[in-house]
Design a protein around this motif. Structure first.
Motif, mmCIF file in Angstrom:
data_model
loop_
_atom_site.group_PDB
_atom_site.id
_atom_site.type_symbol
_atom_site.label_atom_id
_atom_site.label_comp_id
_atom_site.label_asym_id
_atom_site.label_seq_id
_atom_site.Cartn_x
_atom_site.Cartn_y
_atom_site.Cartn_z
ATOM 1 N N MET A 212 0.823 -1.206 0.000
ATOM 2 C CA MET A 212 0.000 0.000 0.000
ATOM 3 C C MET A 212 0.863 1.264 0.000
ATOM 4 O O MET A 212 0.450 2.311 -0.486
ATOM 5 N N ASP A 213 2.054 1.157 0.563
ATOM 6 C CA ASP A 213 2.974 2.291 0.568
ATOM 7 C C ASP A 213 3.783 2.298 -0.723
ATOM 8 O O ASP A 213 4.051 1.245 -1.305
ATOM 9 N N TYR A 214 4.165 3.483 -1.150
ATOM 10 C CA TYR A 214 4.966 3.602 -2.365
ATOM 11 C C TYR A 214 6.118 4.566 -2.116
ATOM 12 O O TYR A 214 6.092 5.388 -1.201
ATOM 13 N N PHE A 215 7.123 4.448 -2.948
ATOM 14 C CA PHE A 215 8.308 5.300 -2.901
ATOM 15 C C PHE A 215 8.545 5.828 -4.307
ATOM 16 O O PHE A 215 8.808 5.066 -5.234
ATOM 17 N N LEU A 216 8.381 7.135 -4.468
ATOM 18 C CA LEU A 216 8.581 7.789 -5.753
ATOM 19 C C LEU A 216 9.843 8.637 -5.700
ATOM 20 O O LEU A 216 10.137 9.259 -4.677
ATOM 21 N N VAL A 217 10.578 8.667 -6.795
ATOM 22 C CA VAL A 217 11.790 9.481 -6.886
ATOM 23 C C VAL A 217 11.668 10.410 -8.091
ATOM 24 O O VAL A 217 11.331 9.972 -9.199
ATOM 25 N N PHE A 218 11.940 11.682 -7.850
ATOM 26 C CA PHE A 218 11.841 12.698 -8.890
ATOM 27 C C PHE A 218 13.165 13.426 -9.080
ATOM 28 O O PHE A 218 13.957 13.548 -8.140
ATOM 29 N N THR A 219 13.378 13.886 -10.286
ATOM 30 C CA THR A 219 14.460 14.831 -10.580
ATOM 31 C C THR A 219 13.819 16.071 -11.199
ATOM 32 O O THR A 219 12.651 16.052 -11.589
ATOM 33 N N THR A 220 14.584 17.124 -11.277
ATOM 34 C CA THR A 220 14.014 18.381 -11.777
ATOM 35 C C THR A 220 14.111 18.464 -13.290
ATOM 36 O O THR A 220 15.046 17.968 -13.910
ATOM 37 N N LYS A 221 13.087 19.093 -13.872
ATOM 38 C CA LYS A 221 13.122 19.452 -15.302
ATOM 39 C C LYS A 221 13.682 20.862 -15.411
ATOM 40 O O LYS A 221 13.818 21.579 -14.423
ATOM 41 N N ALA A 222 13.993 21.275 -16.624
ATOM 42 C CA ALA A 222 14.581 22.594 -16.836
ATOM 43 C C ALA A 222 13.705 23.704 -16.283
ATOM 44 O O ALA A 222 14.189 24.676 -15.718
ATOM 45 N N GLY A 223 12.384 23.543 -16.407
ATOM 46 C CA GLY A 223 11.479 24.583 -15.957
ATOM 47 C C GLY A 223 11.415 24.747 -14.456
ATOM 48 O O GLY A 223 10.921 25.751 -13.965
ATOM 49 N N CYS A 224 11.877 23.745 -13.712
ATOM 50 C CA CYS A 224 11.808 23.796 -12.255
ATOM 51 C C CYS A 224 12.697 24.903 -11.711
ATOM 52 O O CYS A 224 12.361 25.546 -10.726
ATOM 53 N N ARG A 225 13.806 25.120 -12.356
ATOM 54 C CA ARG A 225 14.757 26.100 -11.868
ATOM 55 C C ARG A 225 14.540 27.408 -12.589
ATOM 56 O O ARG A 225 15.198 28.332 -12.493
#
Length: 225
Positions: A212-225
């Motif tokens: 039921m628990d999940y672990f998501l990993v994100f990195t930034t896109k160019a627009g994030c900065r």
């Protein structure tokens, strides 16, 4: 003459509706979704025996690239359970920011790191929509069972962007739910992160045996900065 006046009034009314509509449509739907009330109870419950093994926290830190010379942000740090583990992992050459909106949590963590003689931890009393971290500093972030409590998640993630180094990883561990039941759907998190300028780089379900628990990993896109 009277008929012409009626036409003019109706036309002005319709123009007013048309002008208001774009603003109403542009409001992010996800910023108004249901959330859970932030926890303010006994902080020691987060240090339950066996939690390291249940969450496989060392594997989580491996995936986030947490190690010596890395700077880590623990957003929604609570009792500092993850903070102290990350602090030992990064050693003296790295640093951990323990971020929370609850002043009592900040006091609790300050006392904890003092007792455990961890000199590489800084506590941050943040705002609900801004972690208030230094610019271009952070290599890894974890929101551990916190995301479902964030009232304005897109705003928070956007405000986080400027604090991240280019290759930073942002992890979210949470439980599937409807937002107000101390959980939020993984697809909601992915959608909101994308709107804030992040891209999904990893998705795992090993953090709890019931899946039921999940672990998501994100990195930034160019627009994030």
């Amino acid at each position: 003459m009277k008929r012409n006046c009626i036409y003019i009034v109706v036309a002005l009314f319709l123009l007013g509706l048309a002008a208001a509509a774009p603003g109403q449509q542009s409001a992010p739907q996800s910023e108004t979704r249901k959330t859970s009330t932030p926890y303010t109870g006994d902080l020691t419950i987060f240090d339950s025996p066996g939690r390291d093994e249940r969450l496989q926290i060392n594997r989580v830190m491996d995936i986030l690239g947490i190690g010596p010379r890395k700077n880590v942000a623990d957003i929604g740090a609570g009792s500092g359970w993850f903070t102290v583990r990350a602090a030992r992992r990064v050693r003296e050459s790295g640093h951990v920011y323990a971020v929370d909106i609850n002043p009592e949590a900040i006091r609790f963590i300050d006392n904890r790191v003092r007792k455990e003689k961890l000199l590489n931890v800084t506590t941050v009393l943040s705002r609900s929509d801004d972690p208030l971290l230094p610019a271009d500093t952070v290599d890894a972030v974890l929101l551990l069972k916190t995301y479902h409590e964030v009232e304005k998640p897109i705003t928070l993630l956007r405000n986080l962007c400027g604090s991240l180094r280019p290759a930073a990883k942002v992890g979210v561990i949470d439980r599937n739910g409807n937002g107000e039941d101390h959980g939020v759907g993984s697809e909601v998190v992915i959608r909101e992160a994308a709107e804030a300028g992040y891209q999904l780089s990893g998705q795992y379900d090993f953090v709890k045996a019931d899946k039921m628990d999940y672990f998501l990993v994100f990195t930034t896109k160019a627009g994030c900065r």
